[in-house]
Every structure is written in structure tokens, then in C-alpha cells.
Design an enzyme around this catalytic site. Structure first.
Site, PDB file in Angstrom:
ATOM      1  N   TYR A  58      87.922  92.825  29.407  1.00  0.00           N
ATOM      2  CA  TYR A  58      87.045  91.664  29.539  1.00  0.00           C
ATOM      3  C   TYR A  58      85.596  92.144  29.494  1.00  0.00           C
ATOM      4  CZ  TYR A  58      91.073  88.949  31.322  1.00  0.00           C
ATOM      5  OH  TYR A  58      92.273  88.313  31.466  1.00  0.00           O
ATOM      6  N   LEU A 211      93.825  74.697  33.899  1.00  0.00           N
ATOM      7  CA  LEU A 211      93.009  73.591  33.377  1.00  0.00           C
ATOM      8  C   LEU A 211      92.877  73.697  31.862  1.00  0.00           C
ATOM      9  CD1 LEU A 211      90.202  73.383  36.085  1.00  0.00           C
ATOM     10  CD2 LEU A 211      92.283  72.001  35.878  1.00  0.00           C
ATOM     11  N   ARG A 213      91.713  75.996  29.895  1.00  0.00           N
ATOM     12  CA  ARG A 213      90.374  76.433  29.477  1.00  0.00           C
ATOM     13  C   ARG A 213      89.352  75.313  29.542  1.00  0.00           C
ATOM     14  NH1 ARG A 213      94.538  78.449  27.191  1.00  0.00           N
ATOM     15  NH2 ARG A 213      94.802  80.700  27.066  1.00  0.00           N
ATOM     16  N   GLY A 214      89.514  74.456  30.540  1.00  0.00           N
ATOM     17  CA  GLY A 214      88.574  73.365  30.756  1.00  0.00           C
ATOM     18  C   GLY A 214      88.945  72.083  30.048  1.00  0.00           C
ATOM     19  N   SER A 217      90.080  69.571  32.551  1.00  0.00           N
ATOM     20  CA  SER A 217      89.302  69.627  33.788  1.00  0.00           C
ATOM     21  C   SER A 217      88.639  68.300  34.111  1.00  0.00           C
ATOM     22  CB  SER A 217      88.216  70.698  33.680  1.00  0.00           C
ATOM     23  OG  SER A 217      87.244  70.318  32.705  1.00  0.00           O
TER      24      SER A 217
END
Length: 335
Positions: A58, A211, A213-214, A217
Site C-alpha cells: 500500500y 461499503l 469502496r464508498g 455509503s
């Protein structure tokens, strides 16, 4: 946080309700704010979140250094309670390009040496290869992690994004504490065979992408412009007609959330929490505001009527588009 907790393996002393996925603080979701990221990790630890998840790839080590700084600057009591889960094995170039996975025993130990240094810790709590290396038997990779456990550098064997057959082979090699895999209202593939296998073998689930990746959300809009360094700009579920369809599912979910007086994100996380005590949602909050919202899911109680309404609003397989671009789908372990 006592409403929903899970121990780590059979010997882990800590219990936890939610984990904090730190990837977005370093890569794949646009620009980041280092100070806010560290403040968010501190806030999570203060709220009782003990599980921090990262990967050595990452930001090519940036995320581990970030977590290391956050742990060094956290109160001693919070730092001592923290569990760190690390994924390894993904190969990347200086330009950020992906070049496969390396699960060879020598590579496993090499990756671990660098992670321990970047994190500033003497052991990693859960260590797992990010994706199955097709050229190396899982027994060899897990065996190398088991050797690291014997020497005190790792506490538990983990797995990531693998299927039932690989889970069984890994568990026959060494005790496996946890499988990290995507699971949400619109990504329910593990219900076919993986979840039954982990429960049979006593392996916990860390659910990432809760979620999506949003996407679910409640904060993502159809006219949002994504930066070139945002993974979602290339994700099938965020494109054209797929996005319009998927946001329609979110609006159906929003109606249920509003009736309960909670946010869409909270009801989506609460749904994952409702799937069982062996499943812990990994939330990818990058700010304290989003973290606070996610933690609110622990106070949401879903009745049978709520669950029926949610299932009707967002049925299994209702999402349009794959969860990864086609080129990346081939790297997901299905066996």
C-alpha cells in the site's frame, strides 16, 4: 464496544468489533492527508478499535510507515492493545504498476523483515499473502508463515481472497486464524462455499469492502468526478449504467435507513455485523468524521423485519458490474 466482538483465533487475548482498514490513507483513493490519517488511527484506538489492517504494498511501504508513526505517538495503553494485520506478496514497480504475486518461502520471510522495520514492531499479529501465488503451493507459503510464528515474528496465519479448497489446504498445514475477503450487501460471493468452510474449520472472517469502496455509503453521487489515481475511476461498478443502477440500490437502502433514523453507511455495516459473531467488518474510514459514522453501526439493531426489507431492497447479486476490473479479476483466488 461490547455489542459484537470476536477473539482472534483460539489464543488471541483481544476482542474486537470493527477493524480499521488503512489502505485508503496511502493509495488508490485519491489524495490523502497524513495528519488526518494519523488522527483517525488514534481516534479508532481511543474508541476501542484494536485491529489495524495494512499491506506492505500500500503506497509501496507508505502505509506501514504511517501506521508505525501512529502507533509510536499513541498512548502506551492503546498501542499495546493494537493488533496489526499485514498482507504481503504483491509485486509493484516504481511507477505503481502491478507485476503479480510472490509466495515463495524466502520471499515471505524477506517481506516480513521489511514490514517489521517499517511498522516499528517486534511481531505482526496476522500475516497473510494478499492473493494466491499460482506458481507456489499454498502449503509452502503458509509453512513459511508458520516458521515465522515459531521464531516469534508473527502471531497468527491469515489468508486473503481464496476459496474453500485453498482454505482447507492451508488449514491442514498450520492453524489459520482468519480469512480476509470482500463481503457486503452487494458482494456476497462468500456465502456460496467459503463461509461454510471457515465456520466448519473455526476460521474467522475479516470482511473488507463493507461499503463497496464508498458505493453503498450513501455519500457517493452520480456526478462525482474521480481523480486519475482513484481506483474507482476504473472499477466496473462505478461506470455509466452500472453506476446508475447501483446508486438506485443505495436509494432503496436509504429509505430503510431513514425509517430507522440511521445513515446508509451504518445500516450497510450493521447488515454485515448481523451475519455472525465470526465476521468483523473492516471499515476504510480515512477521516475522523467517517470513522465516527462507522462506529455508530455498533448501536444499530436490525430486526428480522429490517433484514427482510434490506434483502428485498438489495437482493443478492443485485449489483451491476464486477467488483474489480477484468485484468484484476484473474488474480482473485477462487479455489
Amino acid at each position: 464496544m461490547t455489542k459484537h466482538t470476536r477473539t482472534l483465533g483460539t489464543t488471541g487475548p483481544q476482542v474486537f468489533a470493527l477493524g480499521l482498514g488503512c489502505m485508503g490513507m496511502s493509495a488508490l483513493y485519491g489524495d490523502t492527508d497524513r495528519a488526518e490519517s494519523i488522527a483517525t488511527i488514534h481516534a479508532a484506538l481511543e474508541a476501542g478499535v484494536t485491529l489495524l489492517d495494512t499491506g506492505d504494498f500500500y503506497g509501496m511501504g507508505h502505509n506501514e510507515l504511517l501506521i508505525g508513526e501512529a502507533l509510536r505517538t499513541a498512548p502506551a495503553a492503546r498501542r499495546e492493545q493494537a493488533l496489526v494485520s499485514v498482507k504481503f506478496g504483491a509485486l509493484r514497480g516504481p511507477d505503481g504498476d502491478w507485476a503479480g504475486y510472490d509466495g515463495r518461502p524466502a520471499a515471505v520471510k524477506n517481506f516480513a523483515a521489511y514490514s517489521l522495520q517499517r511498522l516499528g514492531v517486534d511481531h505482526i499479529d496476522v500475516y497473510r499473502i494478499a492473493r494466491l501465488d499460482p506458481d507456489v503451493p499454498i502449503e509452502e507459503t503458509v509453512g513459511a508463515i508458520a516458521e515465522l510464528i515459531e521464531k516469534g515474528y508473527v502471531r497468527h496465519v491469515g489468508l486473503s481472497e481464496v476459496g474453500a479448497e485453498t482454505i482447507r489446504r492451508a488449514a491442514a498445514t498450520a492453524p489459520v486464524a482468519d480469512l480476509q475477503i470482500e463481503y457486503s450487501l452487494i458482494s456476497r460471493g462468500i456465502e456460496e462455499s467459503v463461509l461454510g468452510t471457515t465456520r466448519e474449520l473455526g476460521i474467522g472472517i475479516t470482511a473488507y469492502g463493507v461499503l463497496s469502496r464508498g458505493l453503498i455509503s450513501g455519500h457517493f453521487s452520480g456526478d462525482r468526478r474521480l481523480a486519475a489515481n482513484d481506483f474507482r475511476a476504473y472499477s466496473p461498478r462505478f461506470q455509466g449504467d452500472n453506476l446508475r443502477h447501483n446508486l438506485g440500490l443505495v436509494e432503496a437502502l436509504r429509505e430503510i435507513a431513514e425509517q430507522k433514523g440511521v445513515s446508509v453507511a451504518q445500516i450497510a455495516i450493521a447488515w454485515v455485523l448481523s451475519r455472525g459473531e465470526d465476521i468483523v467488518p473492516l471499515v476504510g474510514a480515512r477521516t475522523r468524521e467517517r470513522l465516527t459514522e462507522s462506529l455508530g453501526a455498533l448501536d444499530v439493531t436490525l430486526t428480522e423485519a429490517d433484514l427482510t426489507s434490506i434483502e428485498a431492497a438489495v437482493p443478492a447479486d443485485a449489483a451491476a458490474g464486477d467488483r474489480y476490473p477484468t485484468a484484476m479479476m484473474s488474480h482473485l483466488g477462487s479455489k
